[in-house]
Write a protein that holds these residues in place. Structure first.
Motif, PDB file in Angstrom:
ATOM      1  N   GLN A 271      44.741 -33.611  21.715  1.00 46.09           N
ATOM      2  CA  GLN A 271      44.670 -32.196  22.071  1.00 46.09           C
ATOM      3  C   GLN A 271      45.764 -31.338  21.452  1.00 46.09           C
ATOM      4  O   GLN A 271      45.957 -30.197  21.862  1.00 46.09           O
ATOM      5  CB  GLN A 271      44.714 -32.044  23.596  1.00 46.09           C
ATOM      6  CG  GLN A 271      43.476 -32.586  24.291  1.00 46.09           C
ATOM      7  CD  GLN A 271      43.384 -32.124  25.732  1.00 46.09           C
ATOM      8  OE1 GLN A 271      43.963 -32.740  26.609  1.00 46.09           O
ATOM      9  NE2 GLN A 271      42.649 -31.055  25.961  1.00 46.09           N
ATOM     10  N   ASP A 272      46.465 -31.842  20.463  1.00 43.11           N
ATOM     11  CA  ASP A 272      47.559 -31.078  19.857  1.00 43.11           C
ATOM     12  C   ASP A 272      47.005 -30.040  18.879  1.00 43.11           C
ATOM     13  O   ASP A 272      47.232 -30.093  17.672  1.00 43.11           O
ATOM     14  CB  ASP A 272      48.524 -32.031  19.150  1.00 43.11           C
ATOM     15  CG  ASP A 272      49.805 -31.324  18.704  1.00 43.11           C
ATOM     16  OD1 ASP A 272      50.046 -30.203  19.179  1.00 43.11           O
ATOM     17  OD2 ASP A 272      50.541 -31.899  17.895  1.00 43.11           O
ATOM     18  N   VAL A 273      46.228 -29.079  19.418  1.00 43.05           N
ATOM     19  CA  VAL A 273      45.596 -28.027  18.635  1.00 43.05           C
ATOM     20  C   VAL A 273      45.865 -26.700  19.328  1.00 43.05           C
ATOM     21  O   VAL A 273      45.632 -26.567  20.529  1.00 43.05           O
ATOM     22  CB  VAL A 273      44.072 -28.256  18.510  1.00 43.05           C
ATOM     23  CG1 VAL A 273      43.414 -27.135  17.714  1.00 43.05           C
ATOM     24  CG2 VAL A 273      43.782 -29.601  17.869  1.00 43.05           C
ATOM     25  N   GLN A 274      46.349 -25.727  18.596  1.00 40.89           N
ATOM     26  CA  GLN A 274      46.679 -24.436  19.195  1.00 40.89           C
ATOM     27  C   GLN A 274      45.447 -23.572  19.431  1.00 40.89           C
ATOM     28  O   GLN A 274      45.370 -22.833  20.397  1.00 40.89           O
ATOM     29  CB  GLN A 274      47.679 -23.688  18.308  1.00 40.89           C
ATOM     30  CG  GLN A 274      49.038 -24.374  18.214  1.00 40.89           C
ATOM     31  CD  GLN A 274      50.028 -23.585  17.371  1.00 40.89           C
ATOM     32  OE1 GLN A 274      49.701 -22.539  16.840  1.00 40.89           O
ATOM     33  NE2 GLN A 274      51.244 -24.106  17.270  1.00 40.89           N
ATOM     34  N   GLN A 275      44.466 -23.654  18.539  1.00 39.16           N
ATOM     35  CA  GLN A 275      43.271 -22.846  18.695  1.00 39.16           C
ATOM     36  C   GLN A 275      42.350 -23.431  19.769  1.00 39.16           C
ATOM     37  O   GLN A 275      42.366 -24.640  20.026  1.00 39.16           O
ATOM     38  CB  GLN A 275      42.510 -22.737  17.372  1.00 39.16           C
ATOM     39  CG  GLN A 275      43.216 -21.929  16.305  1.00 39.16           C
ATOM     40  CD  GLN A 275      44.351 -22.688  15.630  1.00 39.16           C
ATOM     41  OE1 GLN A 275      44.379 -23.912  15.715  1.00 39.16           O
ATOM     42  NE2 GLN A 275      45.262 -21.994  14.985  1.00 39.16           N
ATOM     43  N   GLN A 276      41.537 -22.567  20.351  1.00 36.33           N
ATOM     44  CA  GLN A 276      40.601 -22.997  21.401  1.00 36.33           C
ATOM     45  C   GLN A 276      39.314 -23.519  20.765  1.00 36.33           C
ATOM     46  O   GLN A 276      38.219 -22.986  20.967  1.00 36.33           O
ATOM     47  CB  GLN A 276      40.299 -21.826  22.333  1.00 36.33           C
ATOM     48  CG  GLN A 276      41.528 -21.235  23.005  1.00 36.33           C
ATOM     49  CD  GLN A 276      42.091 -22.153  24.080  1.00 36.33           C
ATOM     50  OE1 GLN A 276      41.419 -22.475  25.059  1.00 36.33           O
ATOM     51  NE2 GLN A 276      43.326 -22.593  23.907  1.00 36.33           N
ATOM     52  N   VAL A 277      39.452 -24.578  19.980  1.00 36.73           N
ATOM     53  CA  VAL A 277      38.300 -25.186  19.313  1.00 36.73           C
ATOM     54  C   VAL A 277      38.233 -26.660  19.697  1.00 36.73           C
ATOM     55  O   VAL A 277      39.214 -27.255  20.155  1.00 36.73           O
ATOM     56  CB  VAL A 277      38.384 -25.045  17.784  1.00 36.73           C
ATOM     57  CG1 VAL A 277      38.316 -23.586  17.371  1.00 36.73           C
ATOM     58  CG2 VAL A 277      39.656 -25.700  17.245  1.00 36.73           C
ATOM     59  N   LEU A 278      37.069 -27.238  19.470  1.00 37.40           N
ATOM     60  CA  LEU A 278      36.856 -28.621  19.880  1.00 37.40           C
ATOM     61  C   LEU A 278      35.928 -29.308  18.883  1.00 37.40           C
ATOM     62  O   LEU A 278      34.956 -28.716  18.402  1.00 37.40           O
ATOM     63  CB  LEU A 278      36.226 -28.640  21.274  1.00 37.40           C
ATOM     64  CG  LEU A 278      36.385 -29.888  22.144  1.00 37.40           C
ATOM     65  CD1 LEU A 278      37.850 -30.194  22.393  1.00 37.40           C
ATOM     66  CD2 LEU A 278      35.672 -29.678  23.482  1.00 37.40           C
ATOM     67  N   LYS A 279      36.259 -30.544  18.569  1.00 32.22           N
ATOM     68  CA  LYS A 279      35.361 -31.397  17.792  1.00 32.22           C
ATOM     69  C   LYS A 279      35.085 -32.643  18.618  1.00 32.22           C
ATOM     70  O   LYS A 279      36.010 -33.327  19.066  1.00 32.22           O
ATOM     71  CB  LYS A 279      35.992 -31.808  16.459  1.00 32.22           C
ATOM     72  CG  LYS A 279      35.139 -32.818  15.673  1.00 32.22           C
ATOM     73  CD  LYS A 279      35.886 -33.408  14.485  1.00 32.22           C
ATOM     74  CE  LYS A 279      35.048 -34.476  13.791  1.00 32.22           C
ATOM     75  NZ  LYS A 279      35.794 -35.145  12.694  1.00 32.22           N
ATOM     76  N   ILE A 280      33.814 -32.923  18.831  1.00 31.54           N
ATOM     77  CA  ILE A 280      33.405 -34.146  19.519  1.00 31.54           C
ATOM     78  C   ILE A 280      32.666 -35.019  18.517  1.00 31.54           C
ATOM     79  O   ILE A 280      31.705 -34.564  17.883  1.00 31.54           O
ATOM     80  CB  ILE A 280      32.496 -33.848  20.723  1.00 31.54           C
ATOM     81  CG1 ILE A 280      33.223 -32.986  21.752  1.00 31.54           C
ATOM     82  CG2 ILE A 280      32.022 -35.157  21.369  1.00 31.54           C
ATOM     83  CD1 ILE A 280      32.343 -32.551  22.907  1.00 31.54           C
ATOM     84  N   GLU A 281      33.104 -36.252  18.351  1.00 33.57           N
ATOM     85  CA  GLU A 281      32.457 -37.182  17.422  1.00 33.57           C
ATOM     86  C   GLU A 281      32.009 -38.421  18.169  1.00 33.57           C
ATOM     87  O   GLU A 281      32.811 -39.105  18.805  1.00 33.57           O
ATOM     88  CB  GLU A 281      33.412 -37.565  16.286  1.00 33.57           C
ATOM     89  CG  GLU A 281      32.791 -38.516  15.271  1.00 33.57           C
ATOM     90  CD  GLU A 281      33.698 -38.822  14.104  1.00 33.57           C
ATOM     91  OE1 GLU A 281      33.249 -39.488  13.163  1.00 33.57           O
ATOM     92  OE2 GLU A 281      34.874 -38.393  14.138  1.00 33.57           O
ATOM     93  N   LEU A 282      30.727 -38.702  18.093  1.00 30.05           N
ATOM     94  CA  LEU A 282      30.147 -39.900  18.695  1.00 30.05           C
ATOM     95  C   LEU A 282      29.968 -40.943  17.593  1.00 30.05           C
ATOM     96  O   LEU A 282      29.362 -40.657  16.560  1.00 30.05           O
ATOM     97  CB  LEU A 282      28.796 -39.578  19.337  1.00 30.05           C
ATOM     98  CG  LEU A 282      28.739 -38.373  20.276  1.00 30.05           C
ATOM     99  CD1 LEU A 282      27.315 -38.182  20.801  1.00 30.05           C
ATOM    100  CD2 LEU A 282      29.719 -38.531  21.435  1.00 30.05           C
ATOM    101  N   VAL A 283      30.482 -42.147  17.814  1.00 29.90           N
ATOM    102  CA  VAL A 283      30.418 -43.199  16.805  1.00 29.90           C
ATOM    103  C   VAL A 283      29.520 -44.330  17.297  1.00 29.90           C
ATOM    104  O   VAL A 283      29.678 -44.823  18.425  1.00 29.90           O
ATOM    105  CB  VAL A 283      31.821 -43.742  16.477  1.00 29.90           C
ATOM    106  CG1 VAL A 283      31.729 -44.880  15.463  1.00 29.90           C
ATOM    107  CG2 VAL A 283      32.709 -42.632  15.933  1.00 29.90           C
ATOM    108  N   PHE A 284      28.592 -44.729  16.439  1.00 31.79           N
ATOM    109  CA  PHE A 284      27.646 -45.801  16.753  1.00 31.79           C
ATOM    110  C   PHE A 284      27.764 -46.890  15.687  1.00 31.79           C
ATOM    111  O   PHE A 284      27.961 -46.590  14.505  1.00 31.79           O
ATOM    112  CB  PHE A 284      26.212 -45.274  16.752  1.00 31.79           C
ATOM    113  CG  PHE A 284      25.961 -44.135  17.701  1.00 31.79           C
ATOM    114  CD1 PHE A 284      25.452 -44.374  18.963  1.00 31.79           C
ATOM    115  CD2 PHE A 284      26.241 -42.827  17.330  1.00 31.79           C
ATOM    116  CE1 PHE A 284      25.220 -43.326  19.849  1.00 31.79           C
ATOM    117  CE2 PHE A 284      26.011 -41.776  18.195  1.00 31.79           C
ATOM    118  CZ  PHE A 284      25.500 -42.021  19.467  1.00 31.79           C
ATOM    119  N   LYS A 285      27.618 -48.145  16.096  1.00 31.94           N
ATOM    120  CA  LYS A 285      27.537 -49.240  15.125  1.00 31.94           C
ATOM    121  C   LYS A 285      26.112 -49.281  14.581  1.00 31.94           C
ATOM    122  O   LYS A 285      25.305 -50.126  14.957  1.00 31.94           O
ATOM    123  CB  LYS A 285      27.900 -50.572  15.789  1.00 31.94           C
ATOM    124  CG  LYS A 285      29.382 -50.774  16.018  1.00 31.94           C
ATOM    125  CD  LYS A 285      29.643 -52.180  16.545  1.00 31.94           C
ATOM    126  CE  LYS A 285      31.132 -52.463  16.661  1.00 31.94           C
ATOM    127  NZ  LYS A 285      31.396 -53.828  17.179  1.00 31.94           N
TER     128      LYS A 285
END
Length: 420
Positions: free
Chosen positions: A36-50
């Motif tokens: 969470q060391d991000v100053q802007q109010q943005v978000l990236k969610i990454e789902l990883v699958f085998k």
């Protein structure tokens, strides 16, 4: 007042540490790696699958299954999905790699409750509409037709096929016939058998009040990994040369490559430094010789490509057709210099500083930081892998580099491809 007449004081950094992420868990105990060391109010969610190429029963099924996820669900058409994400300024990325498939969503943190349910829906109930699938195959064929006229694309494809073999997950490339053979039933089967959530990576500001609903939503994604069947993989042991004629070409794309050691090998750190000296940056030996001194190319580059189950060492450049034999010879000459002669102290220090500075620079971006954390976790590396890599590069001497070059860069083990 800022002094603009004097350069900042030189400071030598002798260690490297990645920040520690927060680790949460879904109700099924699937890890969520949160940075969470991000100053802007943005978000990236990454789902990883085998669910990468390594696991596909038919060539191309991993790619098309992944790309079709956002083309329709049980409740939404592809248009409705795109319209919703556009409305909230979201950007979605789907990547079917050699080992893993990942689906990422970028958006403003304040919109999490408005976009997360739909994001989860595309990986829990995709419908794989036949019309969208046929359209995707048509687009793929057209793109492939264009790419197969590009020397660089054909050369990159050919060198991987030569090194691993066309039947190997890392060597095979999807052709038009492979796409034609795939059916909607193949995608449904591959999704059912392989799309089990492995890990979740989150970069950015996750509002504390949304964590319970966030965990609840993601916990709906199936995550019990099935037993994977071990494959009997082909093996190519003797290197060879290949020329592919491209009528009308003025230039040739050249590739040299071989299998090499992975991140867990004790020589890996030295090989990273050795690659940097050879062709890893603008001041490398290949650039100085073939570009700066002889003017035979605009650029030449060498790289180490580490995968879950193997690794590649590659050299690539584009040259005039009539000079390709000279360039091949000069590349091998530079490799042999590393095998036969120790690197002098000045060149070694300059290259170390550039390489280690680049590594440090990559930690200025929170997304890059999490990429390194992800590489450690997905490849089951030691948590201090990058710190150890930094220290090992810093302390590597010329004798070690010469020994590693003799062990891992013998020119007779290189596969050669020219296209033009």
């Amino acid at each position: 007042m800022l002094d603009r007449k004097s350069a900042p004081q030189f400071a030598e950094i002798k260690d490297f540490h990645l920040p520690s992420p927060e680790i949460l868990e879904l109700t099924n105990r699937t890890p969520i790696v949160l940075f969470q060391d991000v100053q802007q109010q943005v978000l990236k969610i990454e789902l990883v699958f085998k669910a990468g190429k390594w696991f596909e029963p038919k060539l191309g099924v991993a790619h098309f299954t992944a790309q079709m996820l956002e083309k329709g669900t049980a409740n939404k058409t592809s248009y409705q999905i795109a319209q919703t994400f556009d409305k909230f300024g979201c950007s979605i990325e789907v990547s079917a790699g050699f080992d893993f498939t990942s689906i990422s969503l970028y958006f403003l943190s304040k919109n999490i409750n408005k976009v997360l349910p739909l994001f989860c829906e595309i990986v829990t109930s995709p419908s794989f509409p036949e019309s969208e699938f046929q359209l995707m195959k048509d687009v793929f064929r057209q793109n492939l037709k264009i790419n197969n006229k590009k020397n660089s694309y054909v050369a990159g494809k050919a060198v991987r096929q030569n090194i691993f073999g066309e039947q190997h997950p890392y060597g095979g490339s999807i052709e038009a016939d492979d796409a034609d053979k795939l059916t909607r039933a193949d995608l449904l089967s591959y999704f059912s058998d392989n799309f089990f959530l492995h890990e979740v990576y989150v970069t950015g500001f996750l509002p504390p009040s949304t964590k319970p609903s966030f965990i609840s939503e993601l916990s709906e994604i199936k995550s019990t990994t099935p037993t994977q069947i071990t494959k009997a993989l082909p093996s190519i042991t003797e290197a060879f040369s290949q020329h592919i004629e491209m009528p009308g070409s003025v230039q040739s794309s050249l590739r040299l490559g071989k299998k090499t050691i992975n991140r867990s090998h004790p020589d890996y750190s030295a090989l990273v430094l050795l690659n940097h000296i050879l062709g890893g940056y603008f001041g490398s030996r290949l650039m100085k010789n073939i570009r700066e001194e002889k003017g035979l190319t605009y650029g030449i580059h060498s790289s180490l490509n580490t995968l879950k189950n193997d690794a590649l060492f590659l050299i690539g450049t584009d040259v005039n057709r009539e000079t390709q034999d000279i360039v091949f010879s000069e590349i091998k000459s530079e490799i042999n210099r590393l095998i036969e002669e120790p690197v002098d102290w000045t060149e070694l220090e300059i290259t170390k500083n550039h390489l280690l500075g680049s590594l440090q620079l990559e930690t200025a971006n929170p997304f890059s930081i999490l990429e390194k954390i992800k590489a450690i976790r997905l490849n089951q590396l030691d948590p201090e892998f990058y710190s150890t890599l930094f220290t090992n590069i810093l302390t590597t001497d010329a004798a070690t580099l010469k020994r590693v070059a003799q062990s891992h860069l013998q020119t007779e083990s290189l596969f050669e491809v020219s296209v033009g």
